[in-house]
Enzyme design. Sequence first.
Site, PDB file in Angstrom:
ATOM      1  N   ASP A   1       6.687   7.959  -4.637  1.00  0.00           N
ATOM      2  CA  ASP A   1       7.526   8.728  -5.783  1.00  0.00           C
ATOM      3  C   ASP A   1       8.938   8.987  -5.202  1.00  0.00           C
ATOM      4  OD1 ASP A   1       4.928   8.747  -6.984  1.00  0.00           O
ATOM      5  OD2 ASP A   1       4.716  10.777  -7.099  1.00  0.00           O
TER       6      ASP A   1
ATOM      7  N   LYS B   1       1.619   6.117 -12.170  1.00  0.00           N
ATOM      8  CA  LYS B   1       0.495   6.969 -12.332  1.00  0.00           C
ATOM      9  C   LYS B   1       0.930   8.244 -13.261  1.00  0.00           C
ATOM     10  CE  LYS B   1       1.798   9.392  -7.845  1.00  0.00           C
ATOM     11  NZ  LYS B   1       2.265  10.284  -8.633  1.00  0.00           N
TER      12      LYS B   1
ATOM     13  N   CYS C   1       1.834  14.833  -3.840  1.00  0.00           N
ATOM     14  CA  CYS C   1       1.471  13.196  -3.972  1.00  0.00           C
ATOM     15  C   CYS C   1       1.171  12.541  -2.765  1.00  0.00           C
ATOM     16  CB  CYS C   1       2.707  12.440  -4.885  1.00  0.00           C
ATOM     17  SG  CYS C   1       2.379  13.065  -6.659  1.00  0.00           S
TER      18      CYS C   1
HETATM   19  C1  VGL Z   1       4.602  15.312  -7.775  1.00  0.00           C
HETATM   20  C2  VGL Z   1       4.240  17.231  -8.809  1.00  0.00           C
HETATM   21  C3  VGL Z   1       4.358  16.880  -9.887  1.00  0.00           C
HETATM   22  C4  VGL Z   1       4.718  14.654  -6.381  1.00  0.00           C
HETATM   23  C5  VGL Z   1       4.335  14.668  -8.866  1.00  0.00           C
HETATM   24  O1  VGL Z   1       5.123  13.385  -6.637  1.00  0.00           O
HETATM   25  O2  VGL Z   1       4.336  15.102  -5.381  1.00  0.00           O
HETATM   26  N1  VGL Z   1       4.551  16.626  -7.640  1.00  0.00           N
HETATM   27  N2  VGL Z   1       4.175  15.519 -10.102  1.00  0.00           N
END
Ligand code: VGL
Length: 205
Positions: A8, A106, A151
Amino acid sequence: MDVLLVVDVQNDFCPGGALPVPGGDEVVPVINGLLPRFPLAVATQDWHPPDHGSFAASHPGRKPGEVVQLAGLEQILWPVHCVQDTPGAAFHPRLEVHRIARVFRKGADREVDSYSAFFDNGRRRATGLEEYLRAQGATELYVCGLATDYCVRFTALDAAELGFPTRVILDACRGVELKPGDVEAAVETMRSKGIQIVTSAELCG
Ligand code: VGL
Ligand code: ZN
């Protein structure tokens, strides 16, 4: 075979984004330095529809940080972030994506969030990452990216549970730290499950 999992590293998780992780962009040069050291690198993208159930805006009267039930699970509500095909969902512009063999997305199901790169939070559906890694002959997994306490943590825990020797490259990660100590707690949880915490200097030195 060692595999680097880049979690991410998207604009919305960097300063100026919708859900900024403090120092999130600082992981980019570290990860770019790591990428040539690995025979295979895979990335994930948080990839939500505009009305995703993890967004506070999808729950009238709720604010980011509050907790609701989603798919029978406790869900922290976030600002609208990483909406599919928007600039916020794109990889950080300086991430060397040409070195990334495959991208797994995802969080596309509005009914359930997906912190882990392997499964949604309800473990109902797999993303295909495990199958892909096994087909490629992956053995050790090295996890880096955003965010350490969400994540990255859930991805590393699933990787270890699936039987992959798993390492987290801590200086190539940054955390949301909604509460002070969240990153430290995530590190302790990962360590307690046999995940090794390493630094990029140990790998690149
Ligand atoms: C994430 C919060 C919401 C992450 C993703 O990538 O850690 N955190 N969506
Ligand atoms: Zn998300």
